[in-house]
Design a protein around this motif. Structure first.
Motif, PDB file in Angstrom:
ATOM      1  N   ALA A 200      16.036   4.532  -7.957  1.00  0.00           N
ATOM      2  CA  ALA A 200      16.479   3.359  -7.188  1.00  0.00           C
ATOM      3  C   ALA A 200      15.920   2.078  -7.800  1.00  0.00           C
ATOM      4  O   ALA A 200      16.602   1.044  -7.856  1.00  0.00           O
ATOM      5  CB  ALA A 200      16.030   3.499  -5.735  1.00  0.00           C
ATOM      6  N   VAL A 201      14.676   2.156  -8.267  1.00  0.00           N
ATOM      7  CA  VAL A 201      14.050   0.976  -8.882  1.00  0.00           C
ATOM      8  C   VAL A 201      14.798   0.624 -10.165  1.00  0.00           C
ATOM      9  O   VAL A 201      15.167  -0.536 -10.404  1.00  0.00           O
ATOM     10  CB  VAL A 201      12.551   1.250  -9.190  1.00  0.00           C
ATOM     11  CG1 VAL A 201      11.959   0.132 -10.036  1.00  0.00           C
ATOM     12  CG2 VAL A 201      11.764   1.450  -7.907  1.00  0.00           C
ATOM     13  N   ARG A 202      15.049   1.625 -11.002  1.00  0.00           N
ATOM     14  CA  ARG A 202      15.709   1.362 -12.290  1.00  0.00           C
ATOM     15  C   ARG A 202      17.117   0.797 -12.080  1.00  0.00           C
ATOM     16  O   ARG A 202      17.526  -0.132 -12.759  1.00  0.00           O
ATOM     17  CB  ARG A 202      15.784   2.625 -13.148  1.00  0.00           C
ATOM     18  CG  ARG A 202      14.447   3.178 -13.553  1.00  0.00           C
ATOM     19  CD  ARG A 202      14.511   3.859 -14.905  1.00  0.00           C
ATOM     20  NE  ARG A 202      14.571   2.892 -15.972  1.00  0.00           N
ATOM     21  CZ  ARG A 202      13.527   2.281 -16.512  1.00  0.00           C
ATOM     22  NH1 ARG A 202      12.311   2.552 -16.105  1.00  0.00           N
ATOM     23  NH2 ARG A 202      13.690   1.399 -17.474  1.00  0.00           N
TER      24      ARG A 202
ATOM     25  N   SER B 271       8.526   2.775 -12.275  1.00  0.00           N
ATOM     26  CA  SER B 271       9.689   2.656 -13.158  1.00  0.00           C
ATOM     27  C   SER B 271      10.305   4.022 -13.465  1.00  0.00           C
ATOM     28  O   SER B 271      11.310   4.100 -14.148  1.00  0.00           O
ATOM     29  CB  SER B 271       9.313   1.922 -14.440  1.00  0.00           C
ATOM     30  OG  SER B 271       8.323   2.629 -15.132  1.00  0.00           O
ATOM     31  N   THR B 272       9.703   5.101 -12.926  1.00  0.00           N
ATOM     32  CA  THR B 272      10.334   6.422 -13.074  1.00  0.00           C
ATOM     33  C   THR B 272      11.323   6.671 -11.927  1.00  0.00           C
ATOM     34  O   THR B 272      12.018   7.678 -11.921  1.00  0.00           O
ATOM     35  CB  THR B 272       9.278   7.555 -13.042  1.00  0.00           C
ATOM     36  OG1 THR B 272       8.663   7.543 -11.757  1.00  0.00           O
ATOM     37  CG2 THR B 272       8.218   7.376 -14.112  1.00  0.00           C
TER      38      THR B 272
ATOM     39  N   ASP C 106      12.132  11.390 -16.809  1.00  0.00           N
ATOM     40  CA  ASP C 106      13.512  11.889 -16.878  1.00  0.00           C
ATOM     41  C   ASP C 106      14.518  10.773 -17.095  1.00  0.00           C
ATOM     42  O   ASP C 106      15.471  10.914 -17.838  1.00  0.00           O
ATOM     43  CB  ASP C 106      13.874  12.627 -15.576  1.00  0.00           C
ATOM     44  CG  ASP C 106      13.069  13.913 -15.446  1.00  0.00           C
ATOM     45  OD1 ASP C 106      12.651  14.434 -16.497  1.00  0.00           O
ATOM     46  OD2 ASP C 106      12.861  14.366 -14.303  1.00  0.00           O
ATOM     47  N   ILE C 107      14.310   9.650 -16.383  1.00  0.00           N
ATOM     48  CA  ILE C 107      15.307   8.583 -16.448  1.00  0.00           C
ATOM     49  C   ILE C 107      14.880   7.527 -17.460  1.00  0.00           C
ATOM     50  O   ILE C 107      13.757   7.032 -17.405  1.00  0.00           O
ATOM     51  CB  ILE C 107      15.465   7.885 -15.079  1.00  0.00           C
ATOM     52  CG1 ILE C 107      15.581   8.923 -13.976  1.00  0.00           C
ATOM     53  CG2 ILE C 107      16.671   6.966 -15.074  1.00  0.00           C
ATOM     54  CD1 ILE C 107      15.555   8.339 -12.592  1.00  0.00           C
TER      55      ILE C 107
ATOM     56  N   ASP D 136       0.834  -1.196   0.000  1.00  0.00           N
ATOM     57  CA  ASP D 136       0.000   0.000   0.000  1.00  0.00           C
ATOM     58  C   ASP D 136       0.877   1.258   0.000  1.00  0.00           C
ATOM     59  O   ASP D 136       0.595   2.224   0.704  1.00  0.00           O
ATOM     60  CB  ASP D 136      -0.922  -0.028   1.236  1.00  0.00           C
ATOM     61  CG  ASP D 136      -2.176   0.789   0.999  1.00  0.00           C
ATOM     62  OD1 ASP D 136      -2.408   1.156  -0.172  1.00  0.00           O
ATOM     63  OD2 ASP D 136      -2.894   1.090   1.982  1.00  0.00           O
ATOM     64  N   ALA D 137       1.967   1.190  -0.781  1.00  0.00           N
ATOM     65  CA  ALA D 137       2.946   2.286  -0.811  1.00  0.00           C
ATOM     66  C   ALA D 137       2.706   3.173  -2.030  1.00  0.00           C
ATOM     67  O   ALA D 137       2.330   2.687  -3.090  1.00  0.00           O
ATOM     68  CB  ALA D 137       4.354   1.707  -0.862  1.00  0.00           C
ATOM     69  N   ASP D 138       2.933   4.465  -1.861  1.00  0.00           N
ATOM     70  CA  ASP D 138       2.850   5.392  -2.996  1.00  0.00           C
ATOM     71  C   ASP D 138       4.125   5.255  -3.826  1.00  0.00           C
ATOM     72  O   ASP D 138       5.182   4.907  -3.288  1.00  0.00           O
ATOM     73  CB  ASP D 138       2.739   6.837  -2.495  1.00  0.00           C
ATOM     74  CG  ASP D 138       1.393   7.093  -1.837  1.00  0.00           C
ATOM     75  OD1 ASP D 138       0.419   6.431  -2.245  1.00  0.00           O
ATOM     76  OD2 ASP D 138       1.333   7.925  -0.913  1.00  0.00           O
ATOM     77  N   PRO D 139       4.027   5.559  -5.139  1.00  0.00           N
ATOM     78  CA  PRO D 139       5.221   5.435  -5.977  1.00  0.00           C
ATOM     79  C   PRO D 139       6.186   6.608  -5.794  1.00  0.00           C
ATOM     80  O   PRO D 139       6.361   7.443  -6.676  1.00  0.00           O
ATOM     81  CB  PRO D 139       4.638   5.406  -7.400  1.00  0.00           C
ATOM     82  CG  PRO D 139       3.320   6.085  -7.301  1.00  0.00           C
ATOM     83  CD  PRO D 139       2.819   5.903  -5.907  1.00  0.00           C
ATOM     84  N   THR D 140       6.805   6.693  -4.621  1.00  0.00           N
ATOM     85  CA  THR D 140       7.739   7.789  -4.335  1.00  0.00           C
ATOM     86  C   THR D 140       9.116   7.212  -4.014  1.00  0.00           C
ATOM     87  O   THR D 140       9.237   6.029  -3.655  1.00  0.00           O
ATOM     88  CB  THR D 140       7.272   8.590  -3.103  1.00  0.00           C
ATOM     89  OG1 THR D 140       7.272   7.684  -1.976  1.00  0.00           O
ATOM     90  CG2 THR D 140       5.887   9.171  -3.293  1.00  0.00           C
ATOM     91  N   ALA D 141      10.122   8.099  -4.083  1.00  0.00           N
ATOM     92  CA  ALA D 141      11.492   7.663  -3.796  1.00  0.00           C
ATOM     93  C   ALA D 141      11.614   7.179  -2.350  1.00  0.00           C
ATOM     94  O   ALA D 141      12.317   6.202  -2.063  1.00  0.00           O
ATOM     95  CB  ALA D 141      12.463   8.812  -4.067  1.00  0.00           C
TER      96      ALA D 141
END
Ligand code: DC
Length: 230
Positions: free
Chosen positions: A102-104, A98-99, A188-189, A46-51
């Motif tokens: 850290a994930v990429r 995927s933006t 951007d990435i 239940d996490a938002d897609p944030t850094a």
């Protein structure tokens, strides 16, 4: 031999990449499935897609791929999530997470490791995704950029989803595809873009078989001893 196939959702990448790998006895690597597995971890937490969330979610996350015959499956922390990652909610989350850098970084490192391993064990790998020819393997032997008209892509996606028992309207799928394209192309990435040395394959009016023949012909060209001037 490293073959990369990039392009937007519904361009026919996965079906073509899988068939090319089978035809050449190489290994298929669906990089989108790996992002989808990470996305599922976000959805489940239940996490938002944030850094910020990424640093937590990625901390103890392991994405593995496995093969049953020619079919690739994905495990999230040891659990088979191959079917679960195919929902629209996970697709949308995959586009968002995927933006995140850290994930990429984590996925690209793993994709390079897997791709190199598959070349060593099977002589070749066929990757499909958004940045496999631009970022993951910029030195790939054959790079293809697949594209197709968005309405045609929506029709294909709708058919796929119906085959999986989900009923969706064409307009809704089209809207989702256009939104996802915009997101993937403008981030951007590692945005979705054609590598300068990639060959464009427009699949709007082509059959899968024609697409596979096209890619295999490119591979045969690249295999010729004089292909890179040697
Ligand atoms: O190909 P797909 O629809 O399964 O990919 C899901 C999402 O993952 C897509 O919206 C963008 C992201 N993705 C990516 O950023 N880089 C890749 N190499 C593959 C997928």
């Amino acid at each position: 031999m490293i073959i990369t196939i990039d392009g937007p959702a519904g361009s026919g990448k996965s079906t073509t990449a899988r068939a090319v790998a089978t035809r050449l006895s190489y290994v298929y690597l669906d990089t989108g499935a790996m992002y989808r597995a990470v996305a599922l971890a976000f959805v489940e937490a239940d996490a938002d897609p944030t850094a910020d969330a990424a640093s937590r979610v990625l901390d103890d996350l392991r994405v593995d791929v496995f093969y049953t015959g020619d079919t690739m499956g994905v495990r999230l922390n040891g659990r088979d999530v191959t079917d679960q990652i195919r929902t629209q909610a996970v697709g949308t989350m995959a586009s968002q997470i995927s933006t995140l850098q850290a994930v990429r970084e984590k996925m690209v490192a793993e994709q390079r490791r897997l791709g190199t391993h598959h070349v060593e064990t099977h002589g070749g790998v066929v990757l499909d995704g958004r940045d496999t020819g631009t970022v993951v393997f910029p030195e790939a032997d054959v790079k293809i950029f697949m594209d197709a008209d968005p309405w045609e892509r929506a029709r294909r996606r709708k058919k796929e989803q119906e085959a999986e028992g989900r009923s969706v309207s064409l307009e809704a799928v089209h809207k989702e595809i256009v939104a996802r394209d915009a997101q993937d192309r403008t981030r951007d990435i590692a945005p979705l873009r054609k590598a300068e040395d990639a060959v464009v394959l427009d699949t709007t009016a082509r059959t899968i078989e024609e697409q596979v023949d096209f890619v295999v012909a490119q591979v045969e060209d690249a295999r010729r001893p004089d292909a890179n001037g040697t």
